[in-house]
Every structure is written in structure tokens, then in C-alpha cells.
Scaffold this motif. Sequence first.
Motif, PDB file in Angstrom:
ATOM      1  N   VAL A  29       0.864  -1.186   0.000  1.00 39.72           N
ATOM      2  CA  VAL A  29       0.000   0.000   0.000  1.00 39.72           C
ATOM      3  C   VAL A  29       0.894   1.227   0.000  1.00 39.72           C
ATOM      4  CG1 VAL A  29      -1.851   1.253   1.159  1.00 39.72           C
ATOM      5  CG2 VAL A  29      -1.751  -1.259   1.304  1.00 39.72           C
ATOM      6  N   HIS A  30       0.769   2.031  -1.035  1.00 45.77           N
ATOM      7  CA  HIS A  30       1.614   3.223  -1.173  1.00 45.77           C
ATOM      8  C   HIS A  30       0.880   4.434  -0.626  1.00 45.77           C
ATOM      9  CE1 HIS A  30       4.496   6.018  -2.874  1.00 45.77           C
ATOM     10  NE2 HIS A  30       5.235   5.000  -3.234  1.00 45.77           N
ATOM     11  N   HIS A  31       1.550   5.155   0.272  1.00 45.56           N
ATOM     12  CA  HIS A  31       0.995   6.379   0.850  1.00 45.56           C
ATOM     13  C   HIS A  31       1.861   7.566   0.425  1.00 45.56           C
ATOM     14  CE1 HIS A  31      -1.743   4.288   3.687  1.00 45.56           C
ATOM     15  NE2 HIS A  31      -0.795   3.363   3.688  1.00 45.56           N
ATOM     16  N   SER A  32       1.325   8.754   0.653  1.00 41.43           N
ATOM     17  CA  SER A  32       2.075   9.978   0.401  1.00 41.43           C
ATOM     18  C   SER A  32       2.210  10.751   1.705  1.00 41.43           C
ATOM     19  CB  SER A  32       1.360  10.852  -0.640  1.00 41.43           C
ATOM     20  OG  SER A  32       1.957  12.132  -0.716  1.00 41.43           O
ATOM     21  N   PHE A  33       3.357  11.404   1.862  1.00 38.73           N
ATOM     22  CA  PHE A  33       3.535  12.277   3.013  1.00 38.73           C
ATOM     23  C   PHE A  33       2.675  13.534   2.919  1.00 38.73           C
ATOM     24  CE2 PHE A  33       7.722  10.113   3.540  1.00 38.73           C
ATOM     25  CZ  PHE A  33       7.560   9.737   4.854  1.00 38.73           C
ATOM     26  N   PHE A  34       2.191  13.838   1.728  1.00 40.99           N
ATOM     27  CA  PHE A  34       1.614  15.164   1.485  1.00 40.99           C
ATOM     28  C   PHE A  34       0.113  15.158   1.249  1.00 40.99           C
ATOM     29  CE2 PHE A  34       6.052  15.178  -0.028  1.00 40.99           C
ATOM     30  CZ  PHE A  34       6.567  16.050   0.918  1.00 40.99           C
ATOM     31  N   LYS A  36      -2.063  13.773   3.514  1.00 38.82           N
ATOM     32  CA  LYS A  36      -2.639  13.641   4.857  1.00 38.82           C
ATOM     33  C   LYS A  36      -3.188  12.243   5.149  1.00 38.82           C
ATOM     34  CE  LYS A  36      -3.779  18.560   5.223  1.00 38.82           C
ATOM     35  NZ  LYS A  36      -4.807  19.571   5.512  1.00 38.82           N
ATOM     36  N   SER A  37      -2.905  11.272   4.280  1.00 34.25           N
ATOM     37  CA  SER A  37      -3.427   9.924   4.518  1.00 34.25           C
ATOM     38  C   SER A  37      -2.819   9.291   5.767  1.00 34.25           C
ATOM     39  CB  SER A  37      -3.194   9.034   3.295  1.00 34.25           C
ATOM     40  OG  SER A  37      -1.806   8.832   3.053  1.00 34.25           O
ATOM     41  N   LEU A  38      -1.608   9.709   6.126  1.00 32.80           N
ATOM     42  CA  LEU A  38      -0.975   9.156   7.320  1.00 32.80           C
ATOM     43  C   LEU A  38      -1.604   9.678   8.609  1.00 32.80           C
ATOM     44  CD1 LEU A  38       2.822   9.239   6.333  1.00 32.80           C
ATOM     45  CD2 LEU A  38       1.157   7.407   6.005  1.00 32.80           C
ATOM     46  N   ARG A  39      -2.478  10.661   8.485  1.00 32.22           N
ATOM     47  CA  ARG A  39      -3.164  11.211   9.657  1.00 32.22           C
ATOM     48  C   ARG A  39      -4.617  10.733   9.738  1.00 32.22           C
ATOM     49  NH1 ARG A  39       1.130  11.532  10.971  1.00 32.22           N
ATOM     50  NH2 ARG A  39       2.440  13.313  11.496  1.00 32.22           N
ATOM     51  N   HIS A  40      -5.044   9.924   8.782  1.00 27.72           N
ATOM     52  CA  HIS A  40      -6.402   9.388   8.837  1.00 27.72           C
ATOM     53  C   HIS A  40      -6.534   8.421  10.010  1.00 27.72           C
ATOM     54  CE1 HIS A  40      -7.257  10.149   4.268  1.00 27.72           C
ATOM     55  NE2 HIS A  40      -7.156  11.255   4.976  1.00 27.72           N
ATOM     56  N   PRO A  41      -7.668   8.410  10.664  1.00 23.86           N
ATOM     57  CA  PRO A  41      -7.860   7.489  11.799  1.00 23.86           C
ATOM     58  C   PRO A  41      -7.590   6.029  11.436  1.00 23.86           C
ATOM     59  CG  PRO A  41      -9.627   9.104  11.734  1.00 23.86           C
ATOM     60  CD  PRO A  41      -8.818   9.306  10.486  1.00 23.86           C
ATOM     61  N   PRO A  48       0.381   4.375  15.352  1.00 22.08           N
ATOM     62  CA  PRO A  48      -0.115   5.477  16.192  1.00 22.08           C
ATOM     63  C   PRO A  48       0.602   6.804  15.976  1.00 22.08           C
ATOM     64  CG  PRO A  48       0.114   3.485  17.482  1.00 22.08           C
ATOM     65  CD  PRO A  48       0.744   3.193  16.164  1.00 22.08           C
ATOM     66  N   ALA A  49       1.860   6.785  15.582  1.00 21.61           N
ATOM     67  CA  ALA A  49       2.593   8.028  15.338  1.00 21.61           C
ATOM     68  C   ALA A  49       2.370   8.556  13.931  1.00 21.61           C
ATOM     69  CB  ALA A  49       4.088   7.820  15.579  1.00 21.61           C
ATOM     70  N   GLY A  50       1.617   7.847  13.115  1.00 23.53           N
ATOM     71  CA  GLY A  50       1.347   8.303  11.761  1.00 23.53           C
ATOM     72  C   GLY A  50       2.561   8.246  10.860  1.00 23.53           C
ATOM     73  N   ARG A  51       3.346   7.183  11.005  1.00 26.18           N
ATOM     74  CA  ARG A  51       4.564   7.049  10.215  1.00 26.18           C
ATOM     75  C   ARG A  51       4.607   5.685   9.542  1.00 26.18           C
ATOM     76  NH1 ARG A  51       9.131   9.654  14.335  1.00 26.18           N
ATOM     77  NH2 ARG A  51       8.138  11.697  14.526  1.00 26.18           N
ATOM     78  N   VAL A  52       5.499   5.576   8.586  1.00 19.74           N
ATOM     79  CA  VAL A  52       5.745   4.288   7.946  1.00 19.74           C
ATOM     80  C   VAL A  52       7.147   3.814   8.323  1.00 19.74           C
ATOM     81  CG1 VAL A  52       4.173   4.645   6.005  1.00 19.74           C
ATOM     82  CG2 VAL A  52       6.517   5.509   5.839  1.00 19.74           C
ATOM     83  N   PRO A  53       7.363   2.492   8.307  1.00 19.23           N
ATOM     84  CA  PRO A  53       6.448   1.466   7.833  1.00 19.23           C
ATOM     85  C   PRO A  53       5.367   1.122   8.851  1.00 19.23           C
ATOM     86  CG  PRO A  53       8.422   0.445   8.703  1.00 19.23           C
ATOM     87  CD  PRO A  53       8.654   1.931   8.755  1.00 19.23           C
ATOM     88  N   ALA A  54       4.306   0.529   8.331  1.00 16.41           N
ATOM     89  CA  ALA A  54       3.370  -0.248   9.134  1.00 16.41           C
ATOM     90  C   ALA A  54       3.245  -1.576   8.406  1.00 16.41           C
ATOM     91  CB  ALA A  54       2.025   0.451   9.259  1.00 16.41           C
TER      92      ALA A  54
END
Length: 219
Positions: A29-34, A36-41, A48-54
Motif C-alpha cells: 500500500v503506497h501512501h504519500s507524506f503530502f 494527509k493519509s498518514l493522519r487518517h484514523p 499510532p505516530a502516523g509514520r511508515v512502515p506499518a
Amino acid sequence: MIRLHHCAQARSFRTLWLMHEMGLDFEFVHHSFFDKSLRHPEFLALSPAGRVPALEIDGRVLFESGAITEYLVETRPDCGLGRFPGDEDRADWLEWLHFAETMGQHIASLTQQHIALREDWMRSPTVMRLEAKRLEKVLEVVDRVVERHDWLLPSGFSAVDTNVGYGVMVARRFVPADLLPAVDAYFGRLQARAGFQRALAEDGPAEIYARDFYEAPDV
């Protein structure tokens, strides 16, 4: 099912690369830093810190790349990339696993100064030069070892080469590659690996490091 959540050029590249070296089947699953997907609930429930990897694996989620490295090689020992208690290289394997975080500390500071702080008045040329020199000193430790043998451990390539190797790859943005010839040759060997090439092909368009080299401005 194994599912990796990743951002281009981020530390999750360590996990992406390692799993290719291990020959594992996984979803990506590819996310972007820009965006705001890493801040989605939904993502914060994974990391929990909104960072990758998960990494979703074995019915749970891991979100620290060093812990992921250790977990992967311990639960799938047939990959041959771990060094376990009783192994002659066990202590050195652990040392390099955590040394990757020392590299990451200086890389993170330089990334913040050169890239995350977008306005010149926010940045400190002094911090840029100091952190680049500290990163150079860290790379000198790697240089002395890979001058003697091809990989970090005399017994051969292992998972710690993916963790430290990612740091070497990003460090080249801040420390000239020709400054440490043995590290440069080491990175050449890493680049030649099929696992690295597959990971790089999946990494995605550059989002963090748009330039090949970031030099501290003169004062």
C-alpha cells in the motif's frame, strides 16, 4: 497475509527491500507524506505516530522498522538473513541493527533542515554543517568495516545490510559519495542485488529528496 504500508524514500524502504531479499509474498500500500493519509484514523489505528512502515503480519501490526527486521528474520529463519543467539556474529548483527538508527538520527536532522523547513529563515547553516559532519563520522565506521569484507558481517549479507544500506543510500544526499571509497563500493554492491532493484522499482516517485545532493549554505 502480509501487507506493507510505505512512502517513497522513507524508512519503510528497509522493510520493502528486506522482504524482497527474503522472497516473501506481500501486498503493498503506497501512501504519500503530502496527502494527509498518514493522519487518517484508519492509518493511525495501524501506526499510532502516523509514520511508515506499518506492517500487517501474522494477525498483528508492527510499526518500527528495526523491530520489523528482527521479527521477520526470527519468524522466518530459513531466509538466512538473521543471526541468532549462539551465532558467532549475533552481537555484531544486533550492533549494526541499532547503528542504523544512529545514522537515521543525523539523516532525519538534515532532512528537516534542508527539506521540511521550507523557508530559509527557519534553517540553520550551522546545524546543517554540524549534522553533515556527524553523518560523515558515522559513515566512517561503516567504511572501515566494508573495506575489509563485502558486507557488514564477515559471514555474508544479512538483514542488517538492508537497514544500514538504506541509511547509506540516503546519506549520499548529504555526504559526497567520493569521500568514503569503501562505502561507495559497498553501496555499488547493494545496488547490484536483485532484491534492492525490485524494491527500488516499487519505491515510487521521489517525494522527499528531489535533489541528488544537499549542500549546507555558506554563511
